[in-house]
Every structure is written in C-alpha cells, then in structure tokens.
Design a protein around this motif. Structure first.
Motif, PDB file in Angstrom:
ATOM      1  N   GLY A 136       7.809  -4.162   5.912  1.00 34.23           N
ATOM      2  CA  GLY A 136       8.663  -3.012   5.647  1.00 34.23           C
ATOM      3  C   GLY A 136       7.828  -1.757   5.499  1.00 34.23           C
ATOM      4  O   GLY A 136       6.733  -1.792   4.943  1.00 34.23           O
ATOM      5  N   LEU A 137       8.310  -0.649   6.029  1.00 33.06           N
ATOM      6  CA  LEU A 137       7.608   0.620   5.885  1.00 33.06           C
ATOM      7  C   LEU A 137       8.617   1.729   5.642  1.00 33.06           C
ATOM      8  O   LEU A 137       9.796   1.604   5.972  1.00 33.06           O
ATOM      9  CB  LEU A 137       6.744   0.923   7.114  1.00 33.06           C
ATOM     10  CG  LEU A 137       7.422   0.936   8.489  1.00 33.06           C
ATOM     11  CD1 LEU A 137       7.930   2.318   8.841  1.00 33.06           C
ATOM     12  CD2 LEU A 137       6.449   0.466   9.556  1.00 33.06           C
ATOM     13  N   GLY A 138       8.142   2.811   5.046  1.00 29.13           N
ATOM     14  CA  GLY A 138       9.057   3.901   4.750  1.00 29.13           C
ATOM     15  C   GLY A 138       8.381   5.024   3.999  1.00 29.13           C
ATOM     16  O   GLY A 138       7.163   5.112   3.917  1.00 29.13           O
TER      17      GLY A 138
ATOM     18  N   SER B  50       0.853  -1.185   0.000  1.00 26.53           N
ATOM     19  CA  SER B  50       0.000   0.000   0.000  1.00 26.53           C
ATOM     20  C   SER B  50       0.888   1.233   0.000  1.00 26.53           C
ATOM     21  O   SER B  50       1.923   1.262   0.671  1.00 26.53           O
ATOM     22  CB  SER B  50      -0.938   0.013   1.220  1.00 26.53           C
ATOM     23  OG  SER B  50      -0.199  -0.009   2.425  1.00 26.53           O
ATOM     24  N   GLU B  51       0.480   2.230  -0.785  1.00 26.71           N
ATOM     25  CA  GLU B  51       1.291   3.444  -0.923  1.00 26.71           C
ATOM     26  C   GLU B  51       0.382   4.642  -1.099  1.00 26.71           C
ATOM     27  O   GLU B  51      -0.557   4.608  -1.908  1.00 26.71           O
ATOM     28  CB  GLU B  51       2.242   3.297  -2.116  1.00 26.71           C
ATOM     29  CG  GLU B  51       3.137   4.503  -2.335  1.00 26.71           C
ATOM     30  CD  GLU B  51       4.196   4.240  -3.396  1.00 26.71           C
ATOM     31  OE1 GLU B  51       5.064   3.363  -3.165  1.00 26.71           O
ATOM     32  OE2 GLU B  51       4.143   4.893  -4.462  1.00 26.71           O
ATOM     33  N   LEU B  52       0.658   5.694  -0.352  1.00 24.99           N
ATOM     34  CA  LEU B  52      -0.095   6.941  -0.439  1.00 24.99           C
ATOM     35  C   LEU B  52       0.840   8.032  -0.935  1.00 24.99           C
ATOM     36  O   LEU B  52       1.880   8.291  -0.326  1.00 24.99           O
ATOM     37  CB  LEU B  52      -0.676   7.326   0.925  1.00 24.99           C
ATOM     38  CG  LEU B  52      -1.536   8.595   0.964  1.00 24.99           C
ATOM     39  CD1 LEU B  52      -2.830   8.389   0.179  1.00 24.99           C
ATOM     40  CD2 LEU B  52      -1.834   8.995   2.408  1.00 24.99           C
ATOM     41  N   THR B  53       0.484   8.648  -2.067  1.00 20.89           N
ATOM     42  CA  THR B  53       1.312   9.711  -2.631  1.00 20.89           C
ATOM     43  C   THR B  53       0.565  11.036  -2.568  1.00 20.89           C
ATOM     44  O   THR B  53      -0.662  11.090  -2.706  1.00 20.89           O
ATOM     45  CB  THR B  53       1.682   9.408  -4.093  1.00 20.89           C
ATOM     46  OG1 THR B  53       0.492   9.236  -4.871  1.00 20.89           O
ATOM     47  CG2 THR B  53       2.526   8.140  -4.172  1.00 20.89           C
ATOM     48  N   LEU B  54       1.335  12.105  -2.371  1.00 27.80           N
ATOM     49  CA  LEU B  54       0.779  13.457  -2.264  1.00 27.80           C
ATOM     50  C   LEU B  54       1.632  14.390  -3.109  1.00 27.80           C
ATOM     51  O   LEU B  54       2.860  14.423  -2.938  1.00 27.80           O
ATOM     52  CB  LEU B  54       0.769  13.919  -0.815  1.00 27.80           C
ATOM     53  CG  LEU B  54       0.116  15.278  -0.535  1.00 27.80           C
ATOM     54  CD1 LEU B  54      -1.392  15.196  -0.803  1.00 27.80           C
ATOM     55  CD2 LEU B  54       0.371  15.721   0.904  1.00 27.80           C
ATOM     56  N   PRO B  55       1.046  15.118  -4.061  1.00 25.33           N
ATOM     57  CA  PRO B  55       1.845  16.014  -4.910  1.00 25.33           C
ATOM     58  C   PRO B  55       2.445  17.169  -4.102  1.00 25.33           C
ATOM     59  O   PRO B  55       1.764  17.799  -3.292  1.00 25.33           O
ATOM     60  CB  PRO B  55       0.827  16.503  -5.949  1.00 25.33           C
ATOM     61  CG  PRO B  55      -0.509  16.327  -5.310  1.00 25.33           C
ATOM     62  CD  PRO B  55      -0.389  15.134  -4.420  1.00 25.33           C
TER      63      PRO B  55
ATOM     64  N   ILE C  57       4.371   7.667   1.228  1.00 22.10           N
ATOM     65  CA  ILE C  57       4.590   6.800   2.380  1.00 22.10           C
ATOM     66  C   ILE C  57       4.018   5.435   2.018  1.00 22.10           C
ATOM     67  O   ILE C  57       3.030   5.341   1.279  1.00 22.10           O
ATOM     68  CB  ILE C  57       3.930   7.344   3.669  1.00 22.10           C
ATOM     69  CG1 ILE C  57       2.427   7.577   3.470  1.00 22.10           C
ATOM     70  CG2 ILE C  57       4.606   8.619   4.127  1.00 22.10           C
ATOM     71  CD1 ILE C  57       1.698   7.975   4.742  1.00 22.10           C
ATOM     72  N   PHE C  58       4.664   4.364   2.484  1.00 19.63           N
ATOM     73  CA  PHE C  58       4.240   3.040   2.062  1.00 19.63           C
ATOM     74  C   PHE C  58       4.403   2.029   3.181  1.00 19.63           C
ATOM     75  O   PHE C  58       5.177   2.221   4.132  1.00 19.63           O
ATOM     76  CB  PHE C  58       5.016   2.591   0.818  1.00 19.63           C
ATOM     77  CG  PHE C  58       6.509   2.589   0.977  1.00 19.63           C
ATOM     78  CD1 PHE C  58       7.169   1.514   1.550  1.00 19.63           C
ATOM     79  CD2 PHE C  58       7.253   3.676   0.559  1.00 19.63           C
ATOM     80  CE1 PHE C  58       8.544   1.512   1.702  1.00 19.63           C
ATOM     81  CE2 PHE C  58       8.641   3.683   0.700  1.00 19.63           C
ATOM     82  CZ  PHE C  58       9.285   2.596   1.268  1.00 19.63           C
ATOM     83  N   LEU C  59       3.662   0.935   3.035  1.00 12.95           N
ATOM     84  CA  LEU C  59       3.729  -0.211   3.943  1.00 12.95           C
ATOM     85  C   LEU C  59       3.637  -1.475   3.109  1.00 12.95           C
ATOM     86  O   LEU C  59       2.712  -1.640   2.321  1.00 12.95           O
ATOM     87  CB  LEU C  59       2.582  -0.165   4.962  1.00 12.95           C
ATOM     88  CG  LEU C  59       2.436  -1.394   5.881  1.00 12.95           C
ATOM     89  CD1 LEU C  59       3.630  -1.494   6.823  1.00 12.95           C
ATOM     90  CD2 LEU C  59       1.134  -1.324   6.681  1.00 12.95           C
ATOM     91  N   ASP C  60       4.618  -2.368   3.266  1.00 15.54           N
ATOM     92  CA  ASP C  60       4.660  -3.635   2.538  1.00 15.54           C
ATOM     93  C   ASP C  60       4.707  -4.786   3.527  1.00 15.54           C
ATOM     94  O   ASP C  60       5.323  -4.673   4.590  1.00 15.54           O
ATOM     95  CB  ASP C  60       5.900  -3.731   1.638  1.00 15.54           C
ATOM     96  CG  ASP C  60       5.980  -2.610   0.626  1.00 15.54           C
ATOM     97  OD1 ASP C  60       4.920  -2.082   0.237  1.00 15.54           O
ATOM     98  OD2 ASP C  60       7.106  -2.257   0.212  1.00 15.54           O
ATOM     99  N   CYS C  61       4.085  -5.893   3.190  1.00 13.57           N
ATOM    100  CA  CYS C  61       4.190  -7.099   4.006  1.00 13.57           C
ATOM    101  C   CYS C  61       4.069  -8.314   3.090  1.00 13.57           C
ATOM    102  O   CYS C  61       3.413  -8.261   2.049  1.00 13.57           O
ATOM    103  CB  CYS C  61       3.135  -7.140   5.111  1.00 13.57           C
ATOM    104  SG  CYS C  61       1.424  -7.028   4.547  1.00 13.57           S
ATOM    105  N   GLY C  62       4.728  -9.407   3.486  1.00 11.94           N
ATOM    106  CA  GLY C  62       4.710 -10.606   2.662  1.00 11.94           C
ATOM    107  C   GLY C  62       4.994 -11.851   3.474  1.00 11.94           C
ATOM    108  O   GLY C  62       5.601 -11.791   4.553  1.00 11.94           O
TER     109      GLY C  62
END
Length: 332
Positions: free
Chosen positions: A295-297, A251-256, A265-270
């Motif tokens: 992972g997040l960042g 999941s990733e949220l982008t803001l111009p 900002i993003f959050l990954d899991c697997g």
C-alpha cells in the motif's frame, strides 16, 4: 457516522463513552487503584488495576483484572471492495484475564515488564451466544470447546535511544502458554517491532519493521493479522492475510508545511510468510486473502496542544483507495 446496528437492543447499546476512577491512597499506604471502562457500539473494555508501593530498586507490582468484548475482524473479517475494507464475520471475542505485572526498574535505555495471567477466551456470535465453530463449520478455539483457558507468562523488553537528529526503538514480546492443566493450550509466541527515525534536513524519515511467529497449540484468533491502519494501509483490517508468522515493513517521510501541519508520503508492505494455511481452519484461504500486499499513499499530520490528528489516503495493489482518520493524545 453510526454504522447500522447488527442486532436490536436497549437504548444503552447506542451509548459510546469512557469512565475512569482513580484512588491514590486506597488503604492509607499510597496504594493506587485504577478502574477504567471504555464502551463503543460493538466493543467494551473494563480494567481494574491495584498497585502497591515498593522501593524504587525493586520491581513494581500491579494486580490486574480485565474483561474485553470486541469483534474479531482481523482473522475472521470479510474483505470487501477489493480488500480495501473488512466487514464483520459475525464472530466476537470475550476475554477475561486475571494476573500480576512486574515492571523492572528501568536503566538508561532498557525497560522490562514481566506478567503472568490466567486467560479465558470465549467466541460469541452477534447475539451474545457462545459458539465454537464459524459459519463454515471450522473450530474457533484450540480446544474445540466453546472456550479456551490458558496461563500465559509474558516478557516484554524495550530499548530506546534518541538524540537531536535520530532515534531508535526496539520492542520484543515473548509469550509462553503454561500447561497447568492437560486441556489448557501450550504455545510460544513472539513479536518484535523495530523503529528508526532520521532527520533529513527539514524532513523526517521513519521506518518500522514488525515480525512475529507462534509455535505449539494455536487458536485462529491468535494468528497475526496483516492489513489496516498501523499495518499495511490501503487494505482493511486483516485483509492482506492472517498466519502463524508475519513480517510488515513501513516507511514514511514527513515534511513540515507550517508550525502545526505536516505532509507525509508512505509505503507499506506485509506478508504472512506463506503461513496462512498453518492457522487452524485456514480462514485466510476461505476469505481469498492474498497473503501479501503493498500500500502507498500520502497524508496530513496536524499537531496542536490538544493532541494529534492525521488523515491518510492510501491505494492498495488492486488500485482500491482508502481514507483513514486518526486521533491521539487528546487532552482531558
């Protein structure tokens, strides 16, 4: 930065580049020939594709010959620095495939491609010699020989739907190994990727779910590797795990920030769904891979007429930080 060469060779081994040759009318009947060659320090890929003209309502045929050589890091790579990077395990894969692609006429939302190919896979060490076992003595192929041969029937279907505020994309790939000869491997492998994007005021939320599984005969290099850019950021390539099955959510949220720059900002899991031990030789256990990870960042996305550039800064579950750089869609 150039990494240290693993073996001494000719000055040609230091060359990195691409070569592409296209002929739009090979025999005077609009036959198309594409020849491409990409070479890195440790990998290379040669692709020859021949396409014959056909009516639009019929499937478009392409005859394809491809040879690639690349390090096998996703499954046999060695995690270092608290799984934030993956080093070479001294195993490379040489793949030769010959076959035909059939691209069905696309509807308004669906598209489909069917291919049948003969594949020949050989594990090599860093000196280019064929090997059939890793450093721990476990087989690298399904047959136990220095190579695997197979005929693979592949069906890939895509669905796409978009409007001004959202989009949805679904991709499904199914591969079936056909036992033309008794020694050739038989398997069924499927993988899906579902992506959903929603506009939230000036921001944009992107979510993606990837999963897959394989049954039947299996070589270690066919396992699903989890970790790295495009999977779970904050980990090295395949450093989370490698299994017969996988499930990865992003999941990733982008803001111009301005016309050409976006913040994200993003959050990954697997997870390998506890299937790591089902891979022949259990390479994930021998490398102490956890089997699941988060992972997040945050990052920056730079867009211009020449292409896209992104920088991601991620932290994994072991508090180890990783910085990623990416380029895409560069103009020629």
């Amino acid at each position: 930065m150039l990494p240290t060469l693993r073996s001494t060779g000719s000055p040609f081994s230091l060359v990195i580049g691409s070569l592409c040759i296209k002929h739009p009318n090979l025999f005077g009947g609009s036959e198309k020939l594409d020849v491409s060659w990409d070479k890195g320090l440790y990998d290379s890929n040669v692709l020859v594709a021949y396409r014959r003209p056909r009516p639009e309502w019929l499937a478009q045929q392409s005859f394809v010959l491809q040879h690639s050589l690349s390090p096998e890091i996703g499954v046999h790579g060695i995690p270092v620095n608290n799984f934030s990077r993956s080093g070479s395990g001294g195993i490379n894969l040489s793949r030769l495939s010959v076959g035909m692609d059939l691209k069905e006429p696309a509807s308004s939302k669906w598209s489909s491609t069917t291919s049948i190919k003969f594949e020949h896979v050989r594990p090599l060490n860093d000196d280019g010699r064929a090997i059939c076992r890793d450093y721990d003595g476990f087989p690298l192929t399904s047959s136990g020989n220095p190579h695997d041969s197979m005929v693979v029937l592949k069906q890939e279907s895509q669905f796409a739907k978009a409007n001004d505020n959202s989009f949805f994309h679904f991709n499904l790939q199914i591969e079936q190994g056909i036992p033309v000869l008794s020694k050739w491997i038989i398997f069924n492998r499927f993988k899906f990727v579902a992506s959903k994007g929603i506009k939230l005021g000036p921001a944009f939320l992107l979510t993606r779910l990837t999963g897959g599984s394989i049954v039947g005969d299996m070589a270690p290099y066919q396992a699903f590797s989890i970790g790295g850019l495009g999977s779970v950021r904050g980990y090295g390539e395949g450093a989370v795990g490698s299994g017969r099955s996988c499930l990865v959510a992003n999941s990733e949220l982008t803001l111009p920030l301005n016309k050409m720059l976006e913040g994200a900002i993003f959050l990954d899991c697997g997870t390998d769904l506890r299937s790591g031990h089902l891979v022949p030789g259990n390479p994930a256990l021998r490398q102490s891979k956890p089997g699941s990870g988060i992972g997040l960042g945050y990052g920056l996305r730079f867009k211009s007429q020449f292409g896209h550039f992104q920088v991601d800064y991620a932290v994994n579950a072991y508090q180890q930080r990783t910085l990623y750089f990416g380029l895409s869609n560069l103009a020629s």
